[in-house]
Write a protein that holds these residues in place. Sequence first.
Motif, PDB file in Angstrom:
ATOM      1  N   ASN A   1      40.196 107.055   4.159  1.00 22.91           N
ATOM      2  CA  ASN A   1      40.189 106.584   5.540  1.00 22.91           C
ATOM      3  C   ASN A   1      38.747 106.445   5.979  1.00 22.91           C
ATOM      4  OD1 ASN A   1      42.931 106.402   6.411  1.00 22.91           O
ATOM      5  ND2 ASN A   1      43.026 108.633   6.237  1.00 22.91           N
TER       6      ASN A   1
ATOM      7  N   VAL B   1      39.262 101.122   6.714  1.00 23.01           N
ATOM      8  CA  VAL B   1      40.514 100.845   6.014  1.00 23.01           C
ATOM      9  C   VAL B   1      41.337 102.120   5.905  1.00 23.01           C
ATOM     10  CG1 VAL B   1      39.642  98.936   4.635  1.00 23.01           C
ATOM     11  CG2 VAL B   1      39.465 101.251   3.754  1.00 23.01           C
ATOM     12  N   GLY B   2      42.534 101.988   5.374  1.00 20.59           N
ATOM     13  CA  GLY B   2      43.385 103.161   5.171  1.00 20.59           C
ATOM     14  C   GLY B   2      44.343 103.320   6.313  1.00 20.59           C
ATOM     15  N   GLU B   3      44.924 104.510   6.372  1.00 15.30           N
ATOM     16  CA  GLU B   3      45.979 104.773   7.365  1.00 15.30           C
ATOM     17  C   GLU B   3      45.522 104.469   8.782  1.00 15.30           C
ATOM     18  OE1 GLU B   3      47.224 108.858   6.850  1.00 15.30           O
ATOM     19  OE2 GLU B   3      47.372 108.394   4.697  1.00 15.30           O
TER      20      GLU B   3
ATOM     21  N   LYS C   1      45.064  97.659   6.872  1.00 21.19           N
ATOM     22  CA  LYS C   1      45.883  97.836   5.658  1.00 21.19           C
ATOM     23  C   LYS C   1      45.507  96.740   4.669  1.00 21.19           C
ATOM     24  CE  LYS C   1      49.276 100.973   6.658  1.00 21.19           C
ATOM     25  NZ  LYS C   1      48.230 101.825   7.245  1.00 21.19           N
TER      26      LYS C   1
ATOM     27  N   SER D   1      46.217  94.751   0.979  1.00 20.68           N
ATOM     28  CA  SER D   1      47.300  94.494   0.026  1.00 20.68           C
ATOM     29  C   SER D   1      46.964  95.180  -1.300  1.00 20.68           C
ATOM     30  CB  SER D   1      47.437  92.996  -0.204  1.00 20.68           C
ATOM     31  OG  SER D   1      46.360  92.548  -1.002  1.00 20.68           O
TER      32      SER D   1
ATOM     33  N   LYS E   1      43.213  96.098  -2.632  1.00 17.24           N
ATOM     34  CA  LYS E   1      42.832  97.480  -2.967  1.00 17.24           C
ATOM     35  C   LYS E   1      42.328  97.563  -4.400  1.00 17.24           C
ATOM     36  CE  LYS E   1      46.558  99.710  -1.340  1.00 17.24           C
ATOM     37  NZ  LYS E   1      47.443 100.812  -0.987  1.00 17.24           N
TER      38      LYS E   1
END
Length: 306
Positions: A141, A184-186, A190, A192, A196
């Motif tokens: 995160n 990025v992350g939770e 997001k 794809s 990633k």
Amino acid sequence: LMQLSIPLNFIGSVYREIRQGLADIEQMFALLDVHPEVKDAPDAKALEVTDGVIRFEDVHFSYDAARPILKGISFEVPAGKTVAIVGPSGAGKSTISRLLYRFYDIDRGRISIDGQDIREVTQASLRGKIGMVPQDTVLFNDTVGYNIRYGRIGASDEEVARAAEMAQIGPFIEKLPEGLNTMVGERGLKLSGGEKQRVAIARTILKAPPILILDEATSALDTATEQEIQASLDYVSKGRTTLVIAHRLSTVINADEIIVLRDGVIKERGRHDALLAQGGLYASMWTRQREATEAEEQLKRMREQD
Ligand code: ATP
């Protein structure tokens, strides 16, 4: 207090590893995903990679004794070459990559790098020499930039941007609201699966390890994404000894050797053209996959026309 001290000690040692800059992200997960059977030998030395030759000799392995998974696997990945492992689901392909990274110790046989048994070297030195692009990359995160820089904490902004470019995510990053500083992350954007994976590839480009393990995602990617990923994988694997756990045909066509695994044994081996001509398991897998790809693309064209 006893109960508490064990996990705290453990977290302490994970933390120290990270501070020493030895651990990369996969290693951190390896440490967290405790495999108590894997320990450094008391006289373990640092792995010295000269040429980067990987050798599996009569490797036997089972997760539990009742069910053998690998039943005498032998192959070599010569220095700087690429070997692809293919085969039906559950054949033991990913297990081979986990064993090379030494998540588990084998039951019989030998795995070596430049003649050194991987059980006789420190895990930190082994994992420091191997870049792993896993099936499912877990991102921190944090910013895209941080997630790439994790490959080499000391890298400059310029180096991070260049690695992103080489991993074919330059144009994607340019479109982000804050570029490399986008979270990025939770708690952020997001990404794809394909995006990633390219972040993981950029990270590996920064790490510049002599040995690479690419564990391809099983999930279907569209042809354009697949081609972009393929281009970045070709770049990162150039001149490095590479073991590919392959699910996509585009990766295996140019492999120096393809190993066809089924039920824990090697059924066929050779280059793409020779295996196709043989008309065996590989040839039938190839035909099936090509039909599936063609059907998917036809479906996509039909949708686009609607
Ligand atoms: P796929 O193409 O579906 O990814 P694979 O060829 O990579 O398959 P592996 O992941 O190597 O297959 O798994 C081989 C076998 O070992 C499977 O039957 C799986 O259920 C089993 N297996 C995998 N991981 C474990 C584990 N941690 N504990 C017990 N069994 C496991």
